[in-house]
Design an enzyme around this catalytic site. Structure first.
Site, PDB file in Angstrom:
ATOM      1  N   GLU A  28     -33.978 -35.144 -48.056  1.00  0.00           N
ATOM      2  CA  GLU A  28     -34.825 -36.318 -48.282  1.00  0.00           C
ATOM      3  C   GLU A  28     -35.754 -36.077 -49.471  1.00  0.00           C
ATOM      4  OE1 GLU A  28     -38.092 -38.934 -45.680  1.00  0.00           O
ATOM      5  OE2 GLU A  28     -37.562 -36.904 -45.064  1.00  0.00           O
ATOM      6  N   LYS A  39     -35.625 -46.273 -46.351  1.00  0.00           N
ATOM      7  CA  LYS A  39     -36.059 -45.762 -45.047  1.00  0.00           C
ATOM      8  C   LYS A  39     -36.784 -46.845 -44.256  1.00  0.00           C
ATOM      9  CE  LYS A  39     -38.504 -41.717 -43.142  1.00  0.00           C
ATOM     10  NZ  LYS A  39     -39.279 -40.509 -43.528  1.00  0.00           N
ATOM     11  N   CYS A  63     -34.507 -38.933 -41.952  1.00  0.00           N
ATOM     12  CA  CYS A  63     -35.545 -38.147 -41.283  1.00  0.00           C
ATOM     13  C   CYS A  63     -36.096 -38.817 -40.017  1.00  0.00           C
ATOM     14  CB  CYS A  63     -36.640 -37.808 -42.288  1.00  0.00           C
ATOM     15  SG  CYS A  63     -37.663 -36.383 -41.792  1.00  0.00           S
TER      16      CYS A  63
END
Length: 263
Positions: free
Chosen positions: A45, A111, A145
């Site tokens: 990430e 995200k 994540c």
């Protein structure tokens, strides 16, 4: 499904704010896993910069050239790569995963779930859509994540036909067991492959433990990193996924009419 691929996880220590150093590490890793026959490689990430919030807007302006370098490398190596980078649109910075297939960007994913505990929501914009994209390495679902803690996202990706879910991450100590347990759970409950890449080493006060994982639809760990830079590879055999889904037909046995729409 009769295909199989070799998937890779490229785990490295992100040099905080140093785009050129991180790009060199990523390109070198891609070449090494390509030599091992990998057709899919997952990077961490925000791998070009780390969470250098103070300079993120400036660093995001370098993302287009980073993507061009990856397009060139994946075209040359005949690979698919996934990793997240800072993306600037207007005055907003997004944590965006790019899916690059043999020289072309075939999908992007911003995200969805921002980690408010670490202030992500103060510095970054949140995405508003999911992504499952067909590639030369299979149908890829993408998560980043903290998304890992939201199982409904992973079920949606599975129902939309994902064969592999790719997860770039910067997941720090001391939550190693959460990382490992949640990744295995997401693979088992959705009966698909997981390719998750975490970074390693210190970034300021945060200590990242690595432990990147390649996981089968049965939840078996096919390859696992420790705390040092490493490239992992494993065979993803799609016949195995089809066989396991036949043996335990979870998707057939679902009862969505009972579940209803969750609040």
């Amino acid at each position: 499904m009769t295909r199989s691929i070799t998937a890779a996880s490229i785990q490295f220590h992100i040099a905080f704010g140093d785009v050129d150093a991180n790009l060199s590490r990523a390109l070198a890793g891609l070449r090494r896993v390509s030599e091992k026959g990998s057709s899919l490689a997952v990077l961490p990430e925000m791998w070009s910069t780390g969470y250098d919030y103070k300079n993120l807007a400036e660093q995001a302006e370098q993302t287009p050239r980073v993507i061009e370098a990856l397009k060139g490398a994946t075209a040359e190596l005949g690979m698919v790569t996934v990793g997240s980078l800072p993306e600037k649109e207007g005055d907003v910075i997004y944590n965006t995963a790019y899916v690059i297939d043999r020289g072309a960007v075939v999908g992007t994913y911003r995200k969805l779930h921002l980690f408010s505990t670490m202030g992500e929501d103060r510095f970054l914009g949140a995405g508003d859509r999911t992504l499952v994209v067909p590639t030369s390495a299979g149908r890829l679902g993408i998560a980043i994540c903290y998304d890992l803690r939201f199982p409904e996202l992973f079920r949606k990706l599975a129902l939309e036909g994902a064969e592999i879910i790719c997860i770039p991450a910067e997941w720090p100590k001391p939550r190693q067991e959460h990382w490992r347990t949640l990744l295995r759970a997401r693979a088992i409950e959705n009966q698909l492959f997981i390719a998750a890449t975490n970074c390693c080493g210190l970034q300021g006060k945060l200590d990242f433990f690595g432990m990147s994982l390649l996981i089968s639809p049965r939840g078996e760990i096919l390859a696992e990193g420790e705390e040092s830079p490493v490239e992992l590879t494993a065979l993803f055999d799609f016949k195995e996924m089809a066989s396991y889904r036949f043996q335990i037909p979870c998707f057939h046995d679902r009862r969505p009419a009972i579940y209803g729409t969750l609040p």
